[in-house]
Write a protein that holds these residues in place. Structure first.
Motif, PDB file in Angstrom:
ATOM      1  N   MET A 123       0.895   6.036 -11.506  1.00 40.81           N
ATOM      2  CA  MET A 123       2.294   5.617 -11.526  1.00 40.81           C
ATOM      3  C   MET A 123       2.537   4.535 -10.467  1.00 40.81           C
ATOM      4  O   MET A 123       3.202   3.532 -10.734  1.00 40.81           O
ATOM      5  CB  MET A 123       3.207   6.817 -11.261  1.00 40.81           C
ATOM      6  CG  MET A 123       4.699   6.495 -11.412  1.00 40.81           C
ATOM      7  SD  MET A 123       5.761   7.909 -11.006  1.00 40.81           S
ATOM      8  CE  MET A 123       5.164   9.115 -12.190  1.00 40.81           C
ATOM      9  N   GLY A 124       2.000   4.737  -9.282  1.00 42.87           N
ATOM     10  CA  GLY A 124       2.161   3.735  -8.226  1.00 42.87           C
ATOM     11  C   GLY A 124       1.551   2.403  -8.596  1.00 42.87           C
ATOM     12  O   GLY A 124       2.148   1.342  -8.373  1.00 42.87           O
ATOM     13  N   LEU A 125       0.370   2.429  -9.195  1.00 38.14           N
ATOM     14  CA  LEU A 125      -0.279   1.194  -9.618  1.00 38.14           C
ATOM     15  C   LEU A 125       0.514   0.526 -10.737  1.00 38.14           C
ATOM     16  O   LEU A 125       0.640  -0.701 -10.787  1.00 38.14           O
ATOM     17  CB  LEU A 125      -1.712   1.476 -10.069  1.00 38.14           C
ATOM     18  CG  LEU A 125      -2.667   1.971  -8.982  1.00 38.14           C
ATOM     19  CD1 LEU A 125      -3.986   2.429  -9.594  1.00 38.14           C
ATOM     20  CD2 LEU A 125      -2.920   0.888  -7.943  1.00 38.14           C
ATOM     21  N   ASP A 126       1.055   1.332 -11.652  1.00 35.28           N
ATOM     22  CA  ASP A 126       1.867   0.776 -12.742  1.00 35.28           C
ATOM     23  C   ASP A 126       3.118   0.085 -12.208  1.00 35.28           C
ATOM     24  O   ASP A 126       3.580  -0.905 -12.771  1.00 35.28           O
ATOM     25  CB  ASP A 126       2.276   1.884 -13.718  1.00 35.28           C
ATOM     26  CG  ASP A 126       1.198   2.180 -14.742  1.00 35.28           C
ATOM     27  OD1 ASP A 126       0.358   1.298 -14.979  1.00 35.28           O
ATOM     28  OD2 ASP A 126       1.194   3.289 -15.296  1.00 35.28           O
ATOM     29  N   TYR A 127       3.682   0.607 -11.152  1.00 36.99           N
ATOM     30  CA  TYR A 127       4.879   0.013 -10.567  1.00 36.99           C
ATOM     31  C   TYR A 127       4.560  -1.231  -9.736  1.00 36.99           C
ATOM     32  O   TYR A 127       5.478  -1.928  -9.304  1.00 36.99           O
ATOM     33  CB  TYR A 127       5.611   1.028  -9.696  1.00 36.99           C
ATOM     34  CG  TYR A 127       6.322   2.111 -10.472  1.00 36.99           C
ATOM     35  CD1 TYR A 127       6.729   1.916 -11.785  1.00 36.99           C
ATOM     36  CD2 TYR A 127       6.589   3.340  -9.891  1.00 36.99           C
ATOM     37  CE1 TYR A 127       7.372   2.908 -12.484  1.00 36.99           C
ATOM     38  CE2 TYR A 127       7.248   4.350 -10.585  1.00 36.99           C
ATOM     39  CZ  TYR A 127       7.634   4.123 -11.881  1.00 36.99           C
ATOM     40  OH  TYR A 127       8.283   5.113 -12.587  1.00 36.99           O
ATOM     41  N   GLY A 128       3.271  -1.491  -9.511  1.00 39.44           N
ATOM     42  CA  GLY A 128       2.908  -2.733  -8.838  1.00 39.44           C
ATOM     43  C   GLY A 128       2.266  -2.592  -7.482  1.00 39.44           C
ATOM     44  O   GLY A 128       2.103  -3.580  -6.768  1.00 39.44           O
TER      45      GLY A 128
ATOM     46  N   ILE B 216       0.866  -1.179   0.000  1.00 41.32           N
ATOM     47  CA  ILE B 216       0.000   0.000   0.000  1.00 41.32           C
ATOM     48  C   ILE B 216       0.901   1.227   0.000  1.00 41.32           C
ATOM     49  O   ILE B 216       1.762   1.377   0.866  1.00 41.32           O
ATOM     50  CB  ILE B 216      -0.918   0.030   1.234  1.00 41.32           C
ATOM     51  CG1 ILE B 216      -1.851  -1.185   1.253  1.00 41.32           C
ATOM     52  CG2 ILE B 216      -1.753   1.323   1.248  1.00 41.32           C
ATOM     53  CD1 ILE B 216      -2.719  -1.268   2.498  1.00 41.32           C
ATOM     54  N   LEU B 217       0.723   2.111  -0.976  1.00 40.51           N
ATOM     55  CA  LEU B 217       1.493   3.347  -1.034  1.00 40.51           C
ATOM     56  C   LEU B 217       0.775   4.443  -0.254  1.00 40.51           C
ATOM     57  O   LEU B 217      -0.452   4.580  -0.338  1.00 40.51           O
ATOM     58  CB  LEU B 217       1.682   3.799  -2.475  1.00 40.51           C
ATOM     59  CG  LEU B 217       2.702   3.032  -3.332  1.00 40.51           C
ATOM     60  CD1 LEU B 217       2.747   3.652  -4.722  1.00 40.51           C
ATOM     61  CD2 LEU B 217       4.083   3.053  -2.710  1.00 40.51           C
ATOM     62  N   ILE B 218       1.538   5.220   0.489  1.00 37.70           N
ATOM     63  CA  ILE B 218       1.002   6.355   1.232  1.00 37.70           C
ATOM     64  C   ILE B 218       1.624   7.615   0.654  1.00 37.70           C
ATOM     65  O   ILE B 218       2.843   7.721   0.538  1.00 37.70           O
ATOM     66  CB  ILE B 218       1.328   6.247   2.733  1.00 37.70           C
ATOM     67  CG1 ILE B 218       0.737   4.956   3.310  1.00 37.70           C
ATOM     68  CG2 ILE B 218       0.791   7.454   3.485  1.00 37.70           C
ATOM     69  CD1 ILE B 218       1.109   4.710   4.761  1.00 37.70           C
ATOM     70  N   THR B 219       0.773   8.565   0.276  1.00 34.47           N
ATOM     71  CA  THR B 219       1.287   9.772  -0.351  1.00 34.47           C
ATOM     72  C   THR B 219       0.564  11.006   0.156  1.00 34.47           C
ATOM     73  O   THR B 219      -0.612  10.944   0.516  1.00 34.47           O
ATOM     74  CB  THR B 219       1.142   9.702  -1.888  1.00 34.47           C
ATOM     75  OG1 THR B 219       1.558  10.940  -2.452  1.00 34.47           O
ATOM     76  CG2 THR B 219      -0.292   9.429  -2.292  1.00 34.47           C
ATOM     77  N   ALA B 220       1.277  12.105   0.187  1.00 32.44           N
ATOM     78  CA  ALA B 220       0.673  13.375   0.579  1.00 32.44           C
ATOM     79  C   ALA B 220       0.043  14.058  -0.621  1.00 32.44           C
ATOM     80  O   ALA B 220      -0.639  15.059  -0.477  1.00 32.44           O
ATOM     81  CB  ALA B 220       1.721  14.282   1.213  1.00 32.44           C
ATOM     82  N   LYS B 221       0.273  13.517  -1.803  1.00 36.00           N
ATOM     83  CA  LYS B 221      -0.249  14.126  -3.019  1.00 36.00           C
ATOM     84  C   LYS B 221      -1.352  13.250  -3.605  1.00 36.00           C
ATOM     85  O   LYS B 221      -1.259  12.033  -3.576  1.00 36.00           O
ATOM     86  CB  LYS B 221       0.874  14.317  -4.040  1.00 36.00           C
ATOM     87  CG  LYS B 221       1.994  15.231  -3.534  1.00 36.00           C
ATOM     88  CD  LYS B 221       3.086  15.373  -4.577  1.00 36.00           C
ATOM     89  CE  LYS B 221       4.205  16.287  -4.073  1.00 36.00           C
ATOM     90  NZ  LYS B 221       5.286  16.439  -5.060  1.00 36.00           N
ATOM     91  N   GLY B 222      -2.358  13.891  -4.163  1.00 33.30           N
ATOM     92  CA  GLY B 222      -3.504  13.129  -4.647  1.00 33.30           C
ATOM     93  C   GLY B 222      -3.732  13.200  -6.132  1.00 33.30           C
ATOM     94  O   GLY B 222      -4.797  12.845  -6.610  1.00 33.30           O
ATOM     95  N   GLU B 223      -2.740  13.670  -6.887  1.00 33.43           N
ATOM     96  CA  GLU B 223      -2.919  13.773  -8.329  1.00 33.43           C
ATOM     97  C   GLU B 223      -3.092  12.392  -8.958  1.00 33.43           C
ATOM     98  O   GLU B 223      -2.454  11.427  -8.558  1.00 33.43           O
ATOM     99  CB  GLU B 223      -1.713  14.479  -8.972  1.00 33.43           C
ATOM    100  CG  GLU B 223      -1.666  15.978  -8.708  1.00 33.43           C
ATOM    101  CD  GLU B 223      -1.000  16.315  -7.387  1.00 33.43           C
ATOM    102  OE1 GLU B 223      -0.744  15.363  -6.615  1.00 33.43           O
ATOM    103  OE2 GLU B 223      -0.746  17.499  -7.127  1.00 33.43           O
ATOM    104  N   ASP B 224      -3.947  12.323  -9.983  1.00 29.32           N
ATOM    105  CA  ASP B 224      -4.241  11.045 -10.624  1.00 29.32           C
ATOM    106  C   ASP B 224      -2.984  10.383 -11.170  1.00 29.32           C
ATOM    107  O   ASP B 224      -2.809   9.176 -11.051  1.00 29.32           O
ATOM    108  CB  ASP B 224      -5.254  11.234 -11.757  1.00 29.32           C
ATOM    109  CG  ASP B 224      -6.665  11.432 -11.237  1.00 29.32           C
ATOM    110  OD1 ASP B 224      -6.906  11.111 -10.062  1.00 29.32           O
ATOM    111  OD2 ASP B 224      -7.521  11.900 -12.009  1.00 29.32           O
TER     112      ASP B 224
END
Length: 224
Positions: free
Chosen positions: A89-94, A76-84
């Motif tokens: 990109m995170g989903l593409d990386y797996g 699960i990636l945690i990010t402070a940014k919510g841009e699509d």
């Protein structure tokens, strides 16, 4: 016991997540930068990872790419940014899922529970789906098209497997979300559309005698 690695350079966040995870009966290791996380990952066996994207020494994207070369452990990636584009990109990386700061710790725990329920897969026998030039192996999470290996993320593979295993059955977006993301998923159905779009791009071939069809206003089906 379930073991998790939580990675974030904000020690307050990691401690809060750790305290809630321990209440769920999850053993937790903490890391505060990408390099420390990579070293711990190589030395331990984890059932799930929570990775912040913006970290010193090695960011979450780079760490995830290294992990995916050797493991399909849920992330699960945690990010402070919510841009699509960052989520994509995170989903593409797996990545299996993502959550945007500021977040509810209860929501994070719900997503962890949903993922952990889904990884209890029977691996006693090889599970294979073959449709013309498409070959899927569930034990290996591998996909071949025209005998060539196609690199799919874990979630892309699971969606394709669900559709191909149930040829001509229409799945509404909510059903796909409930089955693969879990009933406690807090996102919207556009997540499914994004994954389908990437699957179509990766599996496009003039030789295909099948397709992932859109049933307007309903969802998707694997059509031969």
């Amino acid at each position: 016991m379930i073991k998790a690695l939580i990675v974030d350079d904000n020690k307050q966040i990691t401690e809060v997540l750790k305290s809630f995870a321990l209440k769920e009966g999850i053993q937790v290791d903490l890391a505060y930068d990408g390099e420390e996380a990579w070293n711990k990952f190589q030395d331990n066996k984890y059932d799930i990872l929570l990775l912040d994207i913006m970290m010193p020494k090695m960011d979450g994207y780079e760490l995830l790419k290294k992990i995916r070369k050797i493991s399909m452990v849920p992330v699960i990636l945690i990010t402070a940014k919510g841009e699509d584009y960052e989520r994509i990109m995170g989903l593409d990386y797996g990545a299996d899922d993502y959550i945007v700061k500021p977040f509810s710790v209860a929501e994070v725990m719900a997503r962890i529970r949903a993922i952990l329920r889904r990884i209890d897969i029977d691996t006693n026998s090889i599970k294979v789906v073959k449709v013309d030039n498409l070959y899927l192996n569930l034990d290996e999470y591998s996909c071949k098209l025209d005998n060539k290996e196609i690199q799919l993320t874990k979630r892309e593979f699971e969606i394709l497997w669900m559709l191909a295993e149930n040829k001509d059955k229409v799945f509404i977006r909510d059903n796909i979300l409930d089955s693969l993301w879990g009933m406690e998923y807090f996102g919207d159905t556009r997540t499914v559309d994004t994954h389908i779009k990437r699957l179509r791009a990766k599996l496009n071939s003039e030789k295909n005698k099948w397709r992932i069809s859109t049933v307007r206003g309903v969802g998707y089906k694997f059509e031969v």
